[in-house]
Design a protein around this motif. Structure first.
Motif, PDB file in Angstrom:
ATOM      1  N   ALA A 217     -61.463  45.757 -64.386  1.00 27.10           N
ATOM      2  CA  ALA A 217     -62.721  46.276 -63.828  1.00 27.10           C
ATOM      3  C   ALA A 217     -62.839  46.008 -62.339  1.00 27.10           C
ATOM      4  O   ALA A 217     -63.601  46.674 -61.641  1.00 27.10           O
ATOM      5  CB  ALA A 217     -63.906  45.635 -64.555  1.00 27.10           C
ATOM      6  N   ARG A 218     -62.075  45.026 -61.838  1.00 22.28           N
ATOM      7  CA  ARG A 218     -62.169  44.665 -60.426  1.00 22.28           C
ATOM      8  C   ARG A 218     -61.526  45.724 -59.560  1.00 22.28           C
ATOM      9  O   ARG A 218     -60.418  46.171 -59.844  1.00 22.28           O
ATOM     10  CB  ARG A 218     -61.430  43.331 -60.227  1.00 22.28           C
TER      11      ARG A 218
ATOM     12  N   ALA B 219     -61.827  42.066 -67.415  1.00 27.68           N
ATOM     13  CA  ALA B 219     -62.524  41.845 -66.141  1.00 27.68           C
ATOM     14  C   ALA B 219     -61.597  42.126 -64.964  1.00 27.68           C
ATOM     15  O   ALA B 219     -62.038  42.649 -63.930  1.00 27.68           O
ATOM     16  CB  ALA B 219     -63.057  40.418 -66.076  1.00 27.68           C
TER      17      ALA B 219
ATOM     18  N   TYR C 161     -64.387  49.761 -67.631  1.00 30.06           N
ATOM     19  CA  TYR C 161     -63.803  48.457 -67.964  1.00 30.06           C
ATOM     20  C   TYR C 161     -64.803  47.319 -67.784  1.00 30.06           C
ATOM     21  O   TYR C 161     -64.759  46.331 -68.504  1.00 30.06           O
ATOM     22  CB  TYR C 161     -62.548  48.197 -67.119  1.00 30.06           C
ATOM     23  N   GLY C 162     -65.724  47.479 -66.819  1.00 35.76           N
ATOM     24  CA  GLY C 162     -66.737  46.446 -66.627  1.00 35.76           C
ATOM     25  C   GLY C 162     -67.626  46.287 -67.852  1.00 35.76           C
ATOM     26  O   GLY C 162     -67.981  45.174 -68.242  1.00 35.76           O
TER      27      GLY C 162
END
Length: 199
Positions: A183-184, A180, A113-114
């Motif tokens: 991705a966290r 984002a 995802y990042g």
């Protein structure tokens, strides 16, 4: 250069194609596909920049009201987002291409995802799509229809163009933010998985 339209048409096609490719990058969920598409985008962007700079430079160095001058004058407005592409977008696309390469050893490796959030960054898609949108008025002006010379057309056209740019920017910002967030790392979930601390 036989006519300004002949010079501007390939430029418009390149920028619009780059905008379409950039828009599809975040939807790719395989690292190899993302790397390949980022490579295509990098090539489209560099060729588009080269042709744009060539036309603008030809207009600067030609004397009189030649077709080179007309093409450069029509393309002036697209020069600003093209400059943003040269300064910001090219570097980000190269980093995205290199980053996807680190995960692309196997064909079915998922794109993190990042990486997809980086592909959705507004400084990749927005400048490319704005440049593509602004080449359309350049084409219309070069075609000699005189559409923007008609009273009462310029103002609404500028308003519609500004609204389109704002809508594109908001869309990119929302998509980047959503990816984002995914991705966290979820700190709360990690703490729960670790279990209670025993003293």
């Amino acid at each position: 250069m036989e006519s300004p339209l002949a010079a501007l048409l390939p430029i418009a096609i390149l920028w619009l194609a780059a905008g379409v490719v950039a828009d599809g990058l975040p939807r790719l969920d395989r690292a190899r596909s993302l790397r390949r598409r980022a490579g295509h985008l990098l090539i489209l962007t560099l060729v588009g920049l080269t042709l744009t700079v060539t036309v603008l430079a030809a207009g600067l160095f030609s004397a009189g009201n030649t077709s080179a001058d007309q093409a450069a004058a029509a393309l002036d407005i697209a020069g600003i987002p093209a400059l943003v592409v040269a300064v910001c977008t090219v570097r980000r696309v190269r980093r995205l291409w290199a980053g996807a390469g680190a995960f692309a050893t196997a064909p079915e490796t998922p794109a993190p995802y990042g990486l997809r959030a980086a592909a959705a960054h507004p400084l990749i898609g927005l400048p490319l799509q704005v440049t593509g949108v602004l080449t359309v008025p350049a084409l219309i002006a070069a075609s000699g229809t005189g559409l923007f010379a008609t009273p009462g057309v310029t103002g609404p056209a500028i308003t519609v163009g500004a609204l389109v740019v704002i809508a594109i920017g908001v869309r990119h910002a929302l998509r980047h933010s959503r990816l984002a967030e995914r991705a966290r790392p979820d700190a709360e979930r990690s703490a729960r998985a670790a279990g209670p601390l025993h003293v």
